[in-house]
Scaffold this motif. Sequence first.
Motif, short mmCIF file in Angstrom:
data_model
loop_
_atom_site.label_atom_id
_atom_site.label_comp_id
_atom_site.label_asym_id
_atom_site.label_seq_id
_atom_site.Cartn_x
_atom_site.Cartn_y
_atom_site.Cartn_z
N GLN A 48 0.80 -1.22 0.00
CA GLN A 48 0.00 0.00 0.00
C GLN A 48 0.84 1.28 0.00
N PHE A 49 1.97 1.27 0.71
CA PHE A 49 2.66 2.54 1.00
C PHE A 49 4.11 2.63 0.52
N GLY A 57 7.24 3.46 -1.37
CA GLY A 57 7.50 4.48 -2.37
C GLY A 57 6.78 5.79 -2.10
N ARG A 58 5.88 5.80 -1.13
CA ARG A 58 5.18 7.04 -0.76
C ARG A 58 5.92 7.72 0.37
N GLY A 59 5.80 9.02 0.43
CA GLY A 59 6.41 9.79 1.50
C GLY A 59 5.61 9.71 2.78
N ARG A 60 6.21 10.14 3.86
CA ARG A 60 5.55 10.11 5.17
C ARG A 60 4.26 10.94 5.15
N ASN A 61 4.27 12.10 4.48
CA ASN A 61 3.07 12.96 4.44
C ASN A 61 1.93 12.29 3.69
N GLU A 62 2.24 11.56 2.62
CA GLU A 62 1.20 10.85 1.88
C GLU A 62 0.57 9.75 2.74
N ILE A 63 1.41 9.02 3.46
CA ILE A 63 0.92 7.96 4.35
C ILE A 63 0.04 8.56 5.43
N ASN A 86 -1.67 11.32 5.28
CA ASN A 86 -2.91 11.81 4.67
C ASN A 86 -3.91 10.67 4.46
N VAL A 87 -3.43 9.53 3.94
CA VAL A 87 -4.32 8.38 3.73
C VAL A 87 -4.88 7.90 5.07
#
Length: 161
Positions: free
Chosen positions: A133-134, A136-142, A144-145
């Motif tokens: 799910q996460f 490759g995503r940044g901490r802020n994107e995680i 936000n989800v």
Amino acid sequence: MLAGNLLADIPRLLATDVLEGVDMTVVWAVMAIVVVFILLVVVLLKRYQKVGPNEALIVSGMTKKGIPQVVRGSGTFVWPFINEAEILSLEVITIDVRTPEVYTEQGVPVIVDGIAQIKVHATDEAILTAAEQFLGRGRNEIMNVAKQTLEGHLRAILGTM
């Protein structure tokens, strides 16, 4: 006095042909093989990747069982061109959760603020799910989800009150 004579003889000793009678092509070939070997060792050592106790290394590509390998708090060798490795944080993330005005079953408007802490469970199955799910995503994107999910659940709970 003896030490002074040895020091004076060093330039003369170095000037003599130590490699007299040896083909220089052989010397250059041996030196090239040694340099290539050293470069190969350096490249291979750089492919060893380590992670701390608060991280998981997800190694994908051609793995033993065909599923990504999870390495926690240690290291592993990542084959060039065959494997790819990415790091997933296992640290706790704190999120402020705020709801807009939500009406309860009795029609009373309620505004709720809260704090939630989320973390990936330390089992391989949970880490692989989080990686899916996460990764490759940044901490802020995680964050936000997770925040949107938590706010939705909080509104649903408040609506049943």
